[in-house]
Design a protein around this motif. Structure first.
Motif, PDB file in Angstrom:
ATOM      1  N   VAL A  86       0.889  -1.385   0.078  1.00  0.00           N
ATOM      2  CA  VAL A  86       0.057  -0.044  -0.135  1.00  0.00           C
ATOM      3  C   VAL A  86       0.831   1.226  -0.067  1.00  0.00           C
ATOM      4  O   VAL A  86       2.070   1.256   0.423  1.00  0.00           O
ATOM      5  CB  VAL A  86      -0.799  -0.077   1.198  1.00  0.00           C
ATOM      6  N   LEU A  87       0.349   2.110  -0.653  1.00  0.00           N
ATOM      7  CA  LEU A  87       0.986   3.796  -0.441  1.00  0.00           C
ATOM      8  C   LEU A  87      -0.320   4.546   0.159  1.00  0.00           C
ATOM      9  O   LEU A  87      -1.267   4.688  -0.368  1.00  0.00           O
ATOM     10  CB  LEU A  87       1.436   4.310  -1.895  1.00  0.00           C
ATOM     11  N   SER A 134       5.859   8.719   0.639  1.00  0.00           N
ATOM     12  CA  SER A 134       4.463   8.686   1.583  1.00  0.00           C
ATOM     13  C   SER A 134       4.901   7.363   2.295  1.00  0.00           C
ATOM     14  O   SER A 134       5.745   6.747   2.210  1.00  0.00           O
ATOM     15  CB  SER A 134       3.529   8.738   0.619  1.00  0.00           C
ATOM     16  N   VAL A 135       3.768   7.354   3.174  1.00  0.00           N
ATOM     17  CA  VAL A 135       3.929   5.905   3.894  1.00  0.00           C
ATOM     18  C   VAL A 135       3.591   4.724   3.001  1.00  0.00           C
ATOM     19  O   VAL A 135       2.810   4.595   1.999  1.00  0.00           O
ATOM     20  CB  VAL A 135       2.896   5.903   4.940  1.00  0.00           C
ATOM     21  N   THR A 172      -6.788  -2.540   3.761  1.00  0.00           N
ATOM     22  CA  THR A 172      -7.174  -1.494   4.790  1.00  0.00           C
ATOM     23  C   THR A 172      -6.484  -1.908   5.920  1.00  0.00           C
ATOM     24  O   THR A 172      -5.715  -0.924   6.567  1.00  0.00           O
ATOM     25  CB  THR A 172      -8.875  -1.326   4.914  1.00  0.00           C
ATOM     26  N   GLU A 173      -6.115  -3.135   6.507  1.00  0.00           N
ATOM     27  CA  GLU A 173      -5.350  -3.555   7.430  1.00  0.00           C
ATOM     28  C   GLU A 173      -4.067  -3.210   7.223  1.00  0.00           C
ATOM     29  O   GLU A 173      -3.271  -2.713   8.253  1.00  0.00           O
ATOM     30  CB  GLU A 173      -5.664  -4.989   7.715  1.00  0.00           C
ATOM     31  N   THR A 174      -3.753  -3.471   6.084  1.00  0.00           N
ATOM     32  CA  THR A 174      -2.128  -3.056   5.908  1.00  0.00           C
ATOM     33  C   THR A 174      -2.024  -1.526   6.023  1.00  0.00           C
ATOM     34  O   THR A 174      -0.791  -0.992   6.470  1.00  0.00           O
ATOM     35  CB  THR A 174      -1.666  -3.623   4.463  1.00  0.00           C
ATOM     36  N   ALA A 175      -2.644  -0.879   5.296  1.00  0.00           N
ATOM     37  CA  ALA A 175      -2.732   0.539   5.542  1.00  0.00           C
ATOM     38  C   ALA A 175      -2.846   1.146   7.136  1.00  0.00           C
ATOM     39  O   ALA A 175      -2.056   2.148   7.318  1.00  0.00           O
ATOM     40  CB  ALA A 175      -3.813   1.335   4.584  1.00  0.00           C
ATOM     41  N   HIS A 212       8.652  -7.298  -9.568  1.00  0.00           N
ATOM     42  CA  HIS A 212       7.810  -6.474  -9.425  1.00  0.00           C
ATOM     43  C   HIS A 212       6.878  -6.416  -8.393  1.00  0.00           C
ATOM     44  O   HIS A 212       6.495  -7.403  -7.720  1.00  0.00           O
ATOM     45  CB  HIS A 212       6.809  -6.589 -10.839  1.00  0.00           C
ATOM     46  N   ASN A 213       6.350  -5.268  -7.884  1.00  0.00           N
ATOM     47  CA  ASN A 213       5.514  -5.264  -6.902  1.00  0.00           C
ATOM     48  C   ASN A 213       3.966  -4.487  -7.428  1.00  0.00           C
ATOM     49  O   ASN A 213       4.138  -3.520  -8.258  1.00  0.00           O
ATOM     50  CB  ASN A 213       6.031  -4.095  -5.928  1.00  0.00           C
ATOM     51  N   THR A 214       2.972  -4.807  -6.796  1.00  0.00           N
ATOM     52  CA  THR A 214       1.582  -4.175  -6.998  1.00  0.00           C
ATOM     53  C   THR A 214       1.270  -3.215  -5.791  1.00  0.00           C
ATOM     54  O   THR A 214       1.460  -3.771  -4.961  1.00  0.00           O
ATOM     55  CB  THR A 214       0.759  -5.338  -7.370  1.00  0.00           C
ATOM     56  N   GLU A 215       1.171  -1.952  -6.046  1.00  0.00           N
ATOM     57  CA  GLU A 215       0.902  -0.973  -5.020  1.00  0.00           C
ATOM     58  C   GLU A 215      -0.361  -0.624  -5.278  1.00  0.00           C
ATOM     59  O   GLU A 215      -0.908  -0.089  -6.392  1.00  0.00           O
ATOM     60  CB  GLU A 215       1.994   0.153  -5.471  1.00  0.00           C
TER      61      GLU A 215
END
Length: 159
Positions: A17-18, A42-43, A55-58, A105-108
């Motif tokens: 997450v970003l 950013s975070v 949402t929990e990750t954020a 690769h990463n999915t953000e």
């Protein structure tokens, strides 16, 4: 004397997450990475487990990296919004060792979080050196990550 046995760290999950944290005046919080001084962002953070809701990750990453508690009276959960933006990007080579072999690769997933002006920030010193609040366009220019800069530039659309 025997050395303590340390368990190897599990590879990071390439889904993260970003969270663009901002005020009503569209000032954006940026934090400087401890492992790459001069890299402002950013975070961000990866899921801890495959089935962890985004949402929990954020919530966890914002608390860990800034000390801001989402769900408090000052920052209600309703102030966190999934912008439904996804970025797939190549993981910088300097950080690939944190992932399983062959992962490139990463999915953000991009979120926005509105906080009151003057919200206290407490950095995790092992992760970040400094923070600053900047007008959104200036914050986008300061980010080292193109996907982070682009997310901040979307602020006027989502705020």
């Amino acid at each position: 004397m025997t050395q303590p046995v340390t368990q190897p760290r599990a590879p990071k999950i390439p889904e993260s997450v970003l969270i663009v944290i901002y005020t009503d005046a569209l000032e954006v919080l940026l934090i400087e990475r401890a492992d790459q001084p001069g890299f402002w962002q950013s975070v961000t953070g990866s899921k801890d487990r495959l089935d962890e809701p985004l949402t929990e990750t954020a919530l966890r990453e914002v608390a860990e990296e800034t000390g801001i508690t989402i769900g408090s009276a000052e920052v209600p959960l309703a102030n966190l919004h999934d912008w439904n933006l996804r970025n797939v990007y190549e993981i910088y080579p300097v950080w690939r060792h944190r992932y399983a072999p062959g992962v490139t690769h990463n999915t953000e997933h991009v979120f926005g979080l509105r906080v009151p002006r003057g919200t206290p920030v407490t950095l995790a010193p092992r992760e970040h050196l400094r923070y600053q609040w900047l007008p959104w366009r200036e914050a986008a220019d300061r980010c080292f990550s193109p996907s982070n800069a682009e997310a901040i530039l979307q602020l006027s659309r989502f705020a």
